[in-house]
Design an enzyme around this catalytic site. Structure first.
Site, mmCIF file in Angstrom:
data_model
loop_
_atom_site.group_PDB
_atom_site.id
_atom_site.type_symbol
_atom_site.label_atom_id
_atom_site.label_comp_id
_atom_site.label_asym_id
_atom_site.label_seq_id
_atom_site.Cartn_x
_atom_site.Cartn_y
_atom_site.Cartn_z
ATOM 1 N N ALA A 36 45.924 35.489 5.057
ATOM 2 C CA ALA A 36 44.672 36.201 4.820
ATOM 3 C C ALA A 36 43.932 36.346 6.127
ATOM 4 O O ALA A 36 43.613 35.369 6.782
ATOM 5 C CB ALA A 36 43.816 35.436 3.814
ATOM 6 N N ASN A 57 43.408 27.786 6.432
ATOM 7 C CA ASN A 57 43.169 28.875 5.493
ATOM 8 C C ASN A 57 44.197 28.833 4.373
ATOM 9 O O ASN A 57 44.252 27.834 3.654
ATOM 10 C CB ASN A 57 43.031 30.236 6.187
ATOM 11 C CG ASN A 57 44.168 30.669 7.071
ATOM 12 O OD1 ASN A 57 44.477 30.014 8.064
ATOM 13 N ND2 ASN A 57 44.789 31.789 6.756
ATOM 14 N N ASP A 58 45.016 29.835 4.164
ATOM 15 C CA ASP A 58 45.787 30.008 2.939
ATOM 16 C C ASP A 58 46.646 28.799 2.550
ATOM 17 O O ASP A 58 47.378 28.258 3.387
ATOM 18 C CB ASP A 58 46.756 31.187 3.077
ATOM 19 C CG ASP A 58 46.105 32.434 3.601
ATOM 20 O OD1 ASP A 58 44.919 32.407 3.929
ATOM 21 O OD2 ASP A 58 46.813 33.454 3.678
ATOM 22 N N PRO A 59 46.621 28.411 1.267
ATOM 23 C CA PRO A 59 47.678 27.525 0.769
ATOM 24 C C PRO A 59 48.978 28.307 0.675
ATOM 25 O O PRO A 59 48.965 29.496 0.348
ATOM 26 C CB PRO A 59 47.176 27.111 -0.621
ATOM 27 C CG PRO A 59 46.258 28.212 -1.038
ATOM 28 C CD PRO A 59 45.656 28.772 0.214
ATOM 29 N N THR A 112 51.653 33.254 6.004
ATOM 30 C CA THR A 112 51.790 32.796 4.622
ATOM 31 C C THR A 112 53.138 33.147 4.008
ATOM 32 O O THR A 112 53.744 34.160 4.336
ATOM 33 C CB THR A 112 50.651 33.402 3.781
ATOM 34 O OG1 THR A 112 49.413 32.967 4.308
ATOM 35 C CG2 THR A 112 50.739 32.985 2.332
#
Length: 605
Positions: free
Chosen positions: A2, A82-84, A145
């Site tokens: 993201a 940030n993103d999992p 990601t």
């Protein structure tokens, strides 16, 4: 992955002072020159940018305080998160991989790795060394990601987006070095990387990322989808493989949508695709046979929000078909209506459930993050399922969250008339779990509903905030309130009557959440349908964790995550929490429970 995003700008709301146990609550607004303005500083695109500096005014302490660090939400010991990504359950261990900058509290080109933590209960986490780092031509500018898939035989693999030398986005594959290690500490990159290249005609090669978890297609081959932007449309491009190593693009996407000049309808990132059974809160494993009657959810992160569509997976067409075609993606449903993005879900075979959680960014200045040395959290893991009508996803904090509860306070049979304010005492107001049910004494006074409000629920929360009395509502909670109400956050409902149903607006209003300047303090909001003639009770659960507030309305029909930085927390002052009603109709509270939440062990070094 993201990329950075910004918040909605909204002005402030003013509460009048109140200190009594039960008293009249008077609200007023200030929209003139004296109104406090809120700014939403942009997150950095490059570390070469000078940080925005927001010094506190005289008498306001610095935001650089460990008291703003959450007590039971997931975050690494320091630096940017940030993103999992790559969430999974393997050999008795839960794995949370995440986008992580090991060098800074800012997001920076070339520095992003896959951080890695493990847990046995989704609440307490052990910090491990990064699992994937940029060290070859296919990811030299960052390991972005991706998702984990458990192959036949139980072997986990990970597909992730790498940023190549020319900043093209490609998809890479890694395998665990030792599958007998339940912690999966070491990973090996496939020699064939990148296994998927951006060679589709018309594809924007810098907008091609975030592969999903794999599933078995109608021909017995593996499928994954990758978010992509092409010349005239955005899509979940569909790829298939026999062994998860060599991938072929299908001649049609899993689903696509025409591009728009609206930010909310452009590139889809952080895709998620999973099966759900209507009215059944059990999860489904996408690697196994999907039972008849199941529907599918296609989730995408787009604009500022995580949105989703409910439909079916047409096996003959090998395509996702939404139950309802809505051209304006601003009307698509959201996973969360607040500070929540880049969510990822996985199937938990231990308890037969699907779990989802997302990233919540800081809402202060970049200079604050640099000084603090950390930025970003993950929300509480949530069980996610489909409602009995097969139209909306419902979410609720995983049961393990309740292990942290202590020091319960319980109230029953309360009655809130217009202007009433009931203080909830006996729990830590900065670290609490509150469950409250509101029962309506009459539904005849509901104000009429305007369908145009669905486009911009945040704007309606601003216009119809807690300061504006209505027929039924606003009623809800005031939390993190200072003694004189200069600071507070309001989470509340308002009931409207449509032609054939009732619509409920849920708001999380941050406009007076802090006296500190330079923060992002919007009024978040979302609508949900409710059968008031049958149910009558509207539930609200709010998890308060210092700078994080997660609220679940109507049994998880609407969820709102917020980040707040009240000065009263930094100075170790006393905060207050109230149930309130500012509508003309009396509201009963048959049940109110609150608990202090213990601190969990999250990546403690």
């Amino acid at each position: 992955m993201a990329l950075a995003w910004a918040f909605v700008l909204l002005p402030a709301l003013f509460f009048s002072s109140s200190s009594s146990f039960v008293s009249n609550l008077r609200f007023s607004s200030n929209n003139g020159s004296g109104a406090i303005s809120s700014r939403c500083p942009q997150s950095p695109q490059h570390c070469s940018q000078l940080p925005e500096v927001c010094p506190p005014p005289p008498g306001v302490p610095s935001v650089v305080s460990m008291r703003y660090r959450t007590g039971y939400h997931f975050q690494p010991p320091m630096n940017w998160i940030n993103d999992p990504c790559g969430l999974m359950y393997y050999k008795g261990i839960y794995h949370n991989f995440y986008q992580y900058n090991p060098h800074s509290a800012l997001w920076c080109w070339g520095d992003i790795v896959w951080g890695h933590s493990v847990s046995t209960d989704l609440i307490n986490w052990i910090h491990l060394e990064p699992a994937i780092e940029p060290d070859n031509p296919s990811d030299r500018d960052g390991c972005w990601t991706g998702s984990a898939t458990i192959l036949s035989g139980g072997q986990p693999v990970i597909l992730y987006t790498g940023i190549s030398r020319k900043k093209f986005q490609v998809q890479n594959l890694v395998f665990p070095k030792n599958t007998s290690d339940p912690y999966l500490k070491e990973w090996i990159k496939a020699g064939q990387n990148p296994v998927i290249k951006p060679v589709v005609p018309g594809l924007n090669r810098s907008r091609f990322r975030d592969p999903t978890t794999g599933w078995i297609g109608p021909d017995g081959l593996w499928r994954i989808a990758v978010g992509a932007q092409l010349k005239s449309y955005t899509a979940a491009l569909l790829y298939k493989s026999e062994q998860f190593l060599s991938w072929t693009k299908l001649d049609h996407p899993l689903y696509s949508h025409s591009l728009s000049n609206k930010q909310e309808c452009n590139m889809w990132e952080c895709l998620d695709y999973f099966a759900v059974l209507p009215g059944n809160n059990s999860g489904l494993d996408m690697s196994a046979a999907i039972p008849r009657g199941a529907k599918h959810a296609l989730k995408m992160s787009v604009g500022n929000f995580d949105k989703y569509l409910i439909g079916v997976y047409d096996l003959k067409r090998d395509a996702f078909l939404p139950d309802t075609i809505v051209d304006d993606c601003q009307l698509w449903l959201r996973i969360d209506y607040g500070n929540f993005y880049a969510s990822k879900s996985f199937f938990d075979p231990q308890k037969g459930r699907r779990i989802i959680w997302g990233w919540s960014k800081e809402a202060d200045c970049r200079s604050d993050d640099i000084a603090k040395g950390w930025a970003g959290i993950h929300t509480i893991p949530r069980t996610i399922w489909l409602d009995s009508e097969g139209k909306h996803l419902l979410q609720w904090p995983v049961d393990e969250t309740e292990f942290l509860r202590t020091n319960e306070t319980n109230h029953q049979g309360l009655e809130l008339n217009k202007g009433d304010l009931f203080e909830i005492k006996g729990v830590d107001p900065f670290q609490a779990d509150v469950e409250i049910y509101f029962e309506l004494t009459s539904i005849n006074d509901a104000d009429p509903f305007d369908p145009s409000w669905l486009l911009y629920p945040e704007t309606h929360c601003f216009k119809a905030g807690a300061s504006v009395p209505g027929g039924i509502g606003p009623f809800g909670l005031v939390i993190l309130a200072s003694n004189n109400m200069d600071e507070h956050t309001a989470v509340h409902f308002r009931v409207y009557k449509s032609q054939q149903k009732y619509m409920i607006l849920m708001c999380s209003d941050l406009r007076r959440s802090s006296m500190r300047p330079g923060l992002c303090t919007p009024a978040y909001g979302g609508f949900f349908e409710f059968d008031l003639e049958k149910e009558r009770k509207i539930s609200l659960r709010t998890l308060i964790d210092r700078s994080a507030v997660e609220s679940y309305g109507g049994g998880g029909r609407v969820c709102i995550t917020a980040r707040v930085y009240p000065v009263v927390l930094a100075v170790d002052g006393k905060a207050h929490m109230y149930a309130f009603n500012n509508g003309s109709t009396t509201v009963r509270v048959p049940q109110l429970k609150a608990w202090t939440m213990r601190k969990s062990n999250v990546n403690v070094e």
